[in-house]
Enzyme design. Structure first.
Site, PDB file in Angstrom:
ATOM      1  N   PRO A  22       0.907  -1.105  -0.032  1.00 20.32           N
ATOM      2  CA  PRO A  22       0.138  -0.016   0.074  1.00 20.32           C
ATOM      3  C   PRO A  22       0.786   1.264   0.183  1.00 20.32           C
ATOM      4  CG  PRO A  22      -0.113  -0.972   2.168  1.00 20.32           C
ATOM      5  CD  PRO A  22       0.841  -1.782   1.355  1.00 20.32           C
ATOM      6  N   CYS A 109       1.704   3.172  10.103  1.00 17.06           N
ATOM      7  CA  CYS A 109       1.739   4.622   9.692  1.00 17.06           C
ATOM      8  C   CYS A 109       2.597   5.707  10.646  1.00 17.06           C
ATOM      9  CB  CYS A 109       0.346   5.412   9.149  1.00 17.06           C
ATOM     10  SG  CYS A 109       0.567   6.925   8.438  1.00 17.06           S
ATOM     11  N   LYS A 148      -1.063  -4.479   8.860  1.00 20.74           N
ATOM     12  CA  LYS A 148       0.274  -4.238   8.378  1.00 20.74           C
ATOM     13  C   LYS A 148       0.897  -3.387   9.403  1.00 20.74           C
ATOM     14  CE  LYS A 148       2.978  -2.457   4.773  1.00 20.74           C
ATOM     15  NZ  LYS A 148       3.501  -0.914   5.028  1.00 20.74           N
ATOM     16  N   GLY A 210      10.128  -4.266   2.950  1.00 24.30           N
ATOM     17  CA  GLY A 210      11.172  -2.983   3.303  1.00 24.30           C
ATOM     18  C   GLY A 210      12.329  -3.306   2.556  1.00 24.30           C
ATOM     19  N   GLY A 233       7.255  -2.471  -2.597  1.00 21.72           N
ATOM     20  CA  GLY A 233       6.699  -0.766  -2.585  1.00 21.72           C
ATOM     21  C   GLY A 233       7.427  -0.067  -3.581  1.00 21.72           C
TER      22      GLY A 233
END
Ligand SMILES: Cc1cc2nc3c(=O)[nH]c(=O)nc-3n(C[C@H](O)[C@H](O)[C@H](O)COP(=O)(O)O)c2cc1C
Length: 344
Positions: A22, A109, A148, A210, A233
């Protein structure tokens, strides 16, 4: 072909075990369609950008659009963020009604605006409250629910394994861990070693996230840390072909190297997809960003990017790309951008 077979997220079989992360401001429907076009069936599951439960439950049109998807994108996990249990539950129900395959809850986040209101990574500091929210969501929806998170809040509280246990106890179907703490933001390196500690605590699947910059990186993470799935990502931002490259490498084939024409064609398609969903100014802004990433590492890419930055309309950007392609025909394309190495 991955010898482990599909990843099971509740009743959903995800194959291959490669996930598009995301990414706020990026992984909208247009971008997910681009990834599907570039990587085909090599991307197992794609996540939406995070969607505010506050906005969603107030029928905010922009947020409702973030939840929608096209058939070709599926399976899609819709990620929500927030703090208020009642709104989280109502948003989850709305996401399920919209036909999402998976509901993902954001606990990672790091942005002050989000954590100060009790959402994102702040939920990792309040396991009991998180458990209450997750069980309430699970009671409400029947699609698989995932979470997540980060490795923890800071070096002293690396509690991802505890949060994974909370998620499992609440009936969640998978957790994904981005191996940095909240305090690290995007500094330092993602620690994939956290996966082993989580595994000792839970039996639900654990995905890792990551710093996977290339196809070879993805396979190396699988070998070394044995996550149930690898999430990619930033590398996909510059290189939506990366999932295909991983599967080709796994099969012992040379990974596809998108040509300049392939890249220009992808940008045109992206522009067309954006046109379906956004006003012209938004289309130009998103196209500028994408063009900037995809042309990184190309011979003569720097002046092109400078010109694109000045361009105000979709047509002006596409014209610049077109002229660049004509001028460079026959020139070799640098390896860096196609390999996603721009992010390494
Ligand atoms: C521009 C951007 C936006 C992001 N937005 C989200 C988000 O909405 N939700 C989320 O859980 N993670 C978000 N992340 C974190 C990514 O999902 C991922 O965990 C992180 O970037 C590390 O993976 P990578 O090195 O493959 O990019 C975002 C990252 C970036 C770079």
């Amino acid at each position: 072909m991955d010898a482990r077979g599909p990843l099971r997220i509740g009743p959903l079989a995800v194959s291959p075990r490669l996930l598009l992360a995301p990414m706020s401001g990026v992984t909208d429907s247009a971008f997910r369609r681009i990834v599907r076009r570039a990587s085909g069936s090599a991307v197992g599951l794609m996540f939406t950008e995070f969607v505010s439960v506050e906005a969603l439950t107030r029928d905010d049109e922009k947020s409702l659009r973030m939840v929608r998807r096209r058939a070709e994108e599926r399976p899609v996990a819709v990620q929500i963020f927030g703090a208020d249990a009642d709104r989280m539950v109502r948003a989850a129900a709305l996401v399920e009604r919209s036909g999402a395959d998976v509901l993902d809850v954001n606990c990672g986040c790091p942005v002050p605006k989000v954590v100060k209101r009790g959402g994102g990574c702040e939920l990792m500091r309040q396991p009991e409250r998180l458990y209450g929210i997750l069980t309430a969501i699970r009671r409400e929806v029947s699609i698989p629910v995932t979470l997540k998170m980060r490795a923890g809040w800071d070096e002293e509280t690396r509690n991802a394994a505890e949060i994974a246990a909370v998620a499992e106890a609440a009936g969640l179907a998978m957790v994904t861990v981005h191996g940095r703490t909240r305090v690290q933001l995007y500094h330092g390196e993602a620690d994939w070693g956290v996966i082993a500690g989580i595994r000792r605590r839970v039996s639900i699947p654990v995905a890792g996230s990551g710093d996977v910059a290339t196809a070879a990186d993805a396979l190396a993470r699988e070998r070394e840390f044995a996550p149930d799935a690898v999430m990619i990502g930033r590398a996909a931002l510059a290189n939506p072909w990366i999932f295909r490259q991983v599967e080709e490498l796994r099969a012992g084939e040379a990974p596809v190297r998108p040509s300049l024409d392939d890249r220009i064609d992808m940008m045109r398609t992206y522009a067309a997809y954006l046109d379906e969903d956004y006003a012209p100014a938004v289309v130009a802004a998103r196209l500028r960003q994408f063009a900037g990433r995809v042309t990184k590492g190309l011979h003569g890419g720097a002046p092109l990017r400078a010109a694109i930055n000045e361009a105000r309309t979709e047509q002006a950007i596409l014209d610049l790309l077109c002229r660049f392609a004509e001028a460079s025909s026959g020139e070799p394309v640098a390896a860096a951008a196609g390999d996603g190495a721009a992010w390494a």
